[in-house]
Each structure stands twice: as C-alpha cells, then as structure tokens.
Design a protein around this motif. Structure first.
Motif, mmCIF file in Angstrom:
data_model
loop_
_atom_site.group_PDB
_atom_site.id
_atom_site.type_symbol
_atom_site.label_atom_id
_atom_site.label_comp_id
_atom_site.label_asym_id
_atom_site.label_seq_id
_atom_site.Cartn_x
_atom_site.Cartn_y
_atom_site.Cartn_z
ATOM 1 N N TYR A 1 21.028 -10.341 2.618
ATOM 2 C CA TYR A 1 21.811 -11.338 3.344
ATOM 3 C C TYR A 1 23.259 -11.235 2.892
ATOM 4 O O TYR A 1 23.561 -10.777 1.797
ATOM 5 N N LEU B 1 21.138 -12.650 7.885
ATOM 6 C CA LEU B 1 20.285 -11.522 7.528
ATOM 7 C C LEU B 1 20.878 -10.208 8.040
ATOM 8 O O LEU B 1 21.168 -10.065 9.231
ATOM 9 N N HIS C 1 5.781 -9.717 8.540
ATOM 10 C CA HIS C 1 6.795 -10.754 8.485
ATOM 11 C C HIS C 1 6.236 -11.890 7.661
ATOM 12 O O HIS C 1 5.034 -12.022 7.524
ATOM 13 N N GLN D 1 10.973 -16.931 -0.244
ATOM 14 C CA GLN D 1 11.804 -15.807 -0.642
ATOM 15 C C GLN D 1 12.484 -16.135 -1.971
ATOM 16 O O GLN D 1 13.005 -17.222 -2.154
ATOM 17 N N SER E 1 11.877 -20.746 10.358
ATOM 18 C CA SER E 1 11.353 -19.514 10.943
ATOM 19 C C SER E 1 10.343 -19.852 12.026
ATOM 20 O O SER E 1 9.795 -20.958 12.075
ATOM 21 N N ASN F 1 8.320 -14.974 11.594
ATOM 22 C CA ASN F 1 9.451 -14.048 11.678
ATOM 23 C C ASN F 1 10.561 -14.433 10.698
ATOM 24 O O ASN F 1 10.392 -15.285 9.851
ATOM 25 N N GLN F 2 11.715 -13.820 10.842
ATOM 26 C CA GLN F 2 12.774 -14.013 9.862
ATOM 27 C C GLN F 2 13.205 -15.460 9.766
ATOM 28 O O GLN F 2 13.050 -16.251 10.707
ATOM 29 N N PHE F 3 13.772 -15.802 8.611
ATOM 30 C CA PHE F 3 14.322 -17.135 8.413
ATOM 31 C C PHE F 3 15.765 -17.187 8.896
ATOM 32 O O PHE F 3 16.534 -16.245 8.717
ATOM 33 N N TYR F 4 16.109 -18.311 9.504
ATOM 34 C CA TYR F 4 17.486 -18.604 9.879
ATOM 35 C C TYR F 4 17.971 -19.728 8.976
ATOM 36 O O TYR F 4 17.291 -20.754 8.842
#
Lengths: 115, 111
Positions: free
Chosen positions: A35, A45, A99, A104, B93, B97-100
């Motif tokens: 990031y 990202l 995914h 994280q 998310s 899927n990806q985190f915003y």
C-alpha cells in the motif's frame, strides 16, 4: 507474534532511479500486500500476491512492479522513480487465499522521498 | 472515487470520556469491516472487526457498530485513555476481495 519487516524506514532517491522496497514476514502467510499512504487519501492498494510468483494489480499499479520469489518476501519495484511517488509505503501480510478477509498485519512502513 | 470515507480528519476527547469515530461507505456489497490504529512511525495494527451479519461487536473498551441501511459504522472507545491517541482507519471488503481503507481520523485524548 506476527512480524512484518521492511528493509528501510527512510529512503531518499533521485528522479529516474530504480528503487527496491523489500518486505519480509515470518508467519508463513500466503497473502502479501503493498500500500501507499498519502495525506487525505488513506491507504491505497498498489499490488498484492496470494502465492509465490503470483501477483495482482491493486487500485494504483502504474509506475510499480512487484516480485515474489519466496513465500516470505514481497518486493515493490519503482522502475524509474518520480516525485509523485514520494509517499509512505506499507507492506502487509495475511492468511488465506486467494483473497482474504483475514486480518492484515502491517510492517512499520518506508517513507520514500524522491527528489 | 473513495468507497470508504472518514469525514472527520481529527477528534479531541477528554480522558475518561467516550470517543466516537465514524466511517461511511458507498458499496452495498461490503460485508466485512475492520478498524486499525496507527501510531506515528509505525504500521497500522488491527483493532476490531465486524461482519455484516452482526450490528455490534465488542472487545474490552472498543465497540464497533454497523448500520447497514445507512452504510455507516462507528467505533466507540470507552473510557478513552491518552494511549488511545493515534490515527484510526476503517476498512471494508466485499466477498473476500481487497480491503478499501478510509482516509483516517486522528484522535487526541487529552489528559
């Protein structure tokens, strides 16, 4: 404790230089992320990887590439650094694939300045 | 376009009082939400999460509330302590899927 380390805390480079940012995690996580954090924009990202030699583009991949030759290491490469790439770069890792909604874990960040 | 928004860049609260940090999102497909805390010169650390099947999750002094109809979540810290002074990011998310991430709110707890 999960540990994510980044090779440099502070880095100063000149426009046009090739820059390597290294990230290593010690928890055998499948997923790794890069990031950048900018004031007023939050974390965005750049790229992520859910397995060795696998990579996917995030929201802002332009001007960057990545490499994941080993599970624990994820490198971010700026092929020709530009001043608009001055930023804080954060690496993260997590379990699960491809995914993940798993937590994280972040490294301490690398503050890159491009002159 | 920012899919996750934190409209308050900063917040100051007296020690012992409640801190309420807010986050709004636009994507109705988001089904998992996280809050992270970030101290200067450190990476973000995970604080608390909530999935869309719940409307509240509590962990000690930290509670996250989710209002799906309003596309709004909030983080409550009670009682606030000086060590809570940090930047707080919410993240969302959809379907694994990806985190915003939001833009962050800087919390200052005044002793």
């Amino acid at each position: 404790d999960v540990k994510v380390t980044q090779s440099s805390r502070y880095l100063v480079k000149r426009t046009g230089e090739k820059v390597f940012l290294e990230c290593v995690q010690d928890m055998d996580h499948e997923n790794m992320f890069w990031y950048r954090q900018d004031p007023g924009l939050g974390l965005r990202l750049i790229y992520f990887s859910y397995d060795v030699k696998m990579k996917e583009k995030g929201d802002i991949p332009e001007g960057y590439s990545v490499s994941r030759e080993k599970k624990e290491r994820f490198s971010l490469i700026l092929e020709s650094a530009s001043t608009n790439q001055t930023s804080m770069y954060l690496c993260a890792s997590s379990h699960s694939s491809p995914h993940s909604t798993d937590t994280q874990y972040f490294g301490p960040g690398t503050r890159l300045t491009v002159l | 376009d920012q899919q996750v928004k934190q409209n308050s860049p900063s917040l100051s609260v007296q020690e012992g009082r409640i801190s309420i940090l807010n986050c709004d999102y636009t994507n109705s497909m988001f089904d998992y939400f996280l809050w992270y805390k970030k101290y200067p010169a450190e990476g973000p650390t995970f604080l608390i999460s909530i999935s869309s099947i719940k409307d509240k999750n509590e962990d000690g002094r930290f509670t996250v509330f989710l209002n799906k109809s309003a596309k709004h979540l909030s983080l409550h810290i009670v009682p606030s302590q000086p060590g809570d002074s940090a930047v707080y990011f919410c993240a969302a998310s959809a379907l694994g899927n990806q985190f915003y991430f939001g833009t962050g709110t800087s919390l200052t707890v005044i002793p």
